[in-house]
Design a protein around this motif. Sequence first.
Motif, PDB file in Angstrom:
ATOM      1  N   THR A  86       0.892  -1.143  -0.020  1.00 15.23           N
ATOM      2  CA  THR A  86       0.151  -0.229   0.074  1.00 15.23           C
ATOM      3  C   THR A  86       0.804   1.039   0.074  1.00 15.23           C
ATOM      4  O   THR A  86       2.071   0.956  -0.066  1.00 15.23           O
ATOM      5  CB  THR A  86      -0.842   0.068   1.152  1.00 15.23           C
ATOM      6  N   GLY A  87       0.319   2.481  -0.028  1.00 15.97           N
ATOM      7  CA  GLY A  87       1.142   3.612   0.202  1.00 15.97           C
ATOM      8  C   GLY A  87       2.222   3.993  -0.852  1.00 15.97           C
ATOM      9  O   GLY A  87       1.926   3.535  -2.157  1.00 15.97           O
ATOM     10  N   SER A  88       3.273   4.253  -0.433  1.00 17.54           N
ATOM     11  CA  SER A  88       4.471   4.450  -1.318  1.00 17.54           C
ATOM     12  C   SER A  88       5.080   3.302  -2.011  1.00 17.54           C
ATOM     13  O   SER A  88       5.513   3.130  -3.034  1.00 17.54           O
ATOM     14  CB  SER A  88       5.535   5.071  -0.429  1.00 17.54           C
ATOM     15  N   GLU A  89       4.913   1.911  -1.261  1.00 15.10           N
ATOM     16  CA  GLU A  89       5.469   0.840  -1.745  1.00 15.10           C
ATOM     17  C   GLU A  89       4.321   0.472  -3.092  1.00 15.10           C
ATOM     18  O   GLU A  89       5.057  -0.007  -3.998  1.00 15.10           O
ATOM     19  CB  GLU A  89       5.354  -0.372  -0.997  1.00 15.10           C
ATOM     20  N   GLN A  90       3.108   0.549  -2.949  1.00 12.05           N
ATOM     21  CA  GLN A  90       2.289   0.378  -3.981  1.00 12.05           C
ATOM     22  C   GLN A  90       2.540   1.515  -5.238  1.00 12.05           C
ATOM     23  O   GLN A  90       2.572   1.020  -6.390  1.00 12.05           O
ATOM     24  CB  GLN A  90       0.767   0.536  -3.731  1.00 12.05           C
ATOM     25  N   LYS A  91       2.986   2.641  -4.973  1.00 11.82           N
ATOM     26  CA  LYS A  91       3.045   3.674  -6.025  1.00 11.82           C
ATOM     27  C   LYS A  91       4.371   3.358  -6.546  1.00 11.82           C
ATOM     28  O   LYS A  91       4.440   3.537  -7.981  1.00 11.82           O
ATOM     29  CB  LYS A  91       3.212   5.091  -5.333  1.00 11.82           C
ATOM     30  N   ASN A  92       5.581   2.883  -5.849  1.00 14.88           N
ATOM     31  CA  ASN A  92       6.802   2.540  -6.732  1.00 14.88           C
ATOM     32  C   ASN A  92       6.860   1.238  -7.333  1.00 14.88           C
ATOM     33  O   ASN A  92       7.057   1.145  -8.609  1.00 14.88           O
ATOM     34  CB  ASN A  92       7.804   2.588  -5.543  1.00 14.88           C
ATOM     35  N   PHE A  93       5.685   0.218  -6.993  1.00 13.78           N
ATOM     36  CA  PHE A  93       5.713  -0.851  -7.946  1.00 13.78           C
ATOM     37  C   PHE A  93       4.921  -0.548  -9.021  1.00 13.78           C
ATOM     38  O   PHE A  93       5.178  -1.259 -10.104  1.00 13.78           O
ATOM     39  CB  PHE A  93       4.840  -2.120  -6.908  1.00 13.78           C
ATOM     40  N   GLN A  94       4.106   0.446  -9.075  1.00 11.89           N
ATOM     41  CA  GLN A  94       3.062   0.802  -9.956  1.00 11.89           C
ATOM     42  C   GLN A  94       3.978   1.053 -11.135  1.00 11.89           C
ATOM     43  O   GLN A  94       3.847   1.217 -12.415  1.00 11.89           O
ATOM     44  CB  GLN A  94       2.029   1.699  -9.815  1.00 11.89           C
TER      45      GLN A  94
END
Length: 446
Positions: free
Chosen positions: A53-61
């Motif tokens: 979620t959060g920054s991890e999800q954004k970076n994986f995106q």
Amino acid sequence: MMRRRTALLTGCTALVLALGATACGSDDPVSAGGGDGAKTLSGQTVTVAGVWTGSEQKNFQKVLDAFSAKTGAKTQFVSTGDNVSTVIGSKIEGGNAPDVVMVPQVGVLQQFAKKGWLKPLSAATQQSVGSNYAPVWKKYGSVGNTLYGLYFKAAHKSTVWYSPAALDQAGVKPPATYAEMLTAGHTVSDSGLAAFSVAGEDGWTLTDWFENIYLSQAGPEKYDALAAHQLKWTDASVVKALDTLGKLFQDKQLLAGGQKEALNTDFPGSVEKVFGPKPEAGMVYEGDFVAGVAHDQFGRTVGKDANFFPFPPVDGGKAPVVSGGDAAVVLKDGKNSKAGMQLVEYLATPEAAGVWAKAGGFLSPNKALDLAAYGDDVTRATAKSLVGAGDSVRFDMSDQAPASFGGTKGVGEWKLLQDFLRDPSDAKGTAAKLESAAAKAYQGQG
């Protein structure tokens, strides 16, 4: 939950390990499925599920977007929360299975494979893993001799993070042994701050403390045996490790706020006690992801205001390297599992790892990734330590266990180690309780 080379060393790779800033060329397994200008997956959608979620999800995106630019595929990410097994099981039963799942626990990967949910990874991915990963990562991604999981994101869980200002004020340097670390902790305490902030409210952090001590003290063979429950938790080596940990837990000079406050401190709170606006401790033990919290939430400059030293060797043993990680697996029941397989092929490339490495908050076990891809010297150092450890890396023990023992709030190892933090006086009794819980969980698994 926050969580975590080489059968063949080329001359270029050796230089990467030595210098940390040399580019290596690599084949692109995805190119056959659609390189730049050949959008062979146009019109197709790949669904990916994971805990992020959060920054991890954004970076994986950002990684998924790079895959889309390369292949023409659309991607959709679904966050599962921590209970991956239950969520994915429900989606499969409901006929809505994702194509790819990022699995954060070895035990869950094995469970999925044994239930027949997974497709073996492609020859291209197997080749990438054989060439660019230490054999231990293939082992943790396999069930029997079949590779089901590609470890894309890793965690280095043998890092002790500290405030350079706090250690400078106390006149101490990063220690070389566990005993020296406790001595340094008392000196920090004498200077006005507690030594360690401990996140006892999150039981998983306590398992990480135990695992580092146990791996260094007992050695890798016993670690592997205990992780597989081939060695009982009542073994003398377990009691010894609990005794060692208990001496830290019961030392009021070493724990910020003592045992009671530690039990009321979660992981982000433990980082805040060291790197927040009102520091209460000089050091916090946890994985490389501490740096992300210190920087993103508290504005600390990694390398200047926040740094780490390796978890030191215990009682003359070797310095431990405990890791965690998220493995990409392909579900048989996914509506577009063929495209999902091509995504995993892409994730096996240094190109994909480089996208997230540039964004920050990421380590890759892929030794073909140029260490210069990481954005700061501290992250490069943790990545170099992880990759350089090769086959001596050991995966987080609790993540290898059945979830009912090693991965569930309020039960099993998490709860029993919280009870031990509350009262560390009976290591033998705690070991017996751990064995009883482990025996029940492993029996239920098999």
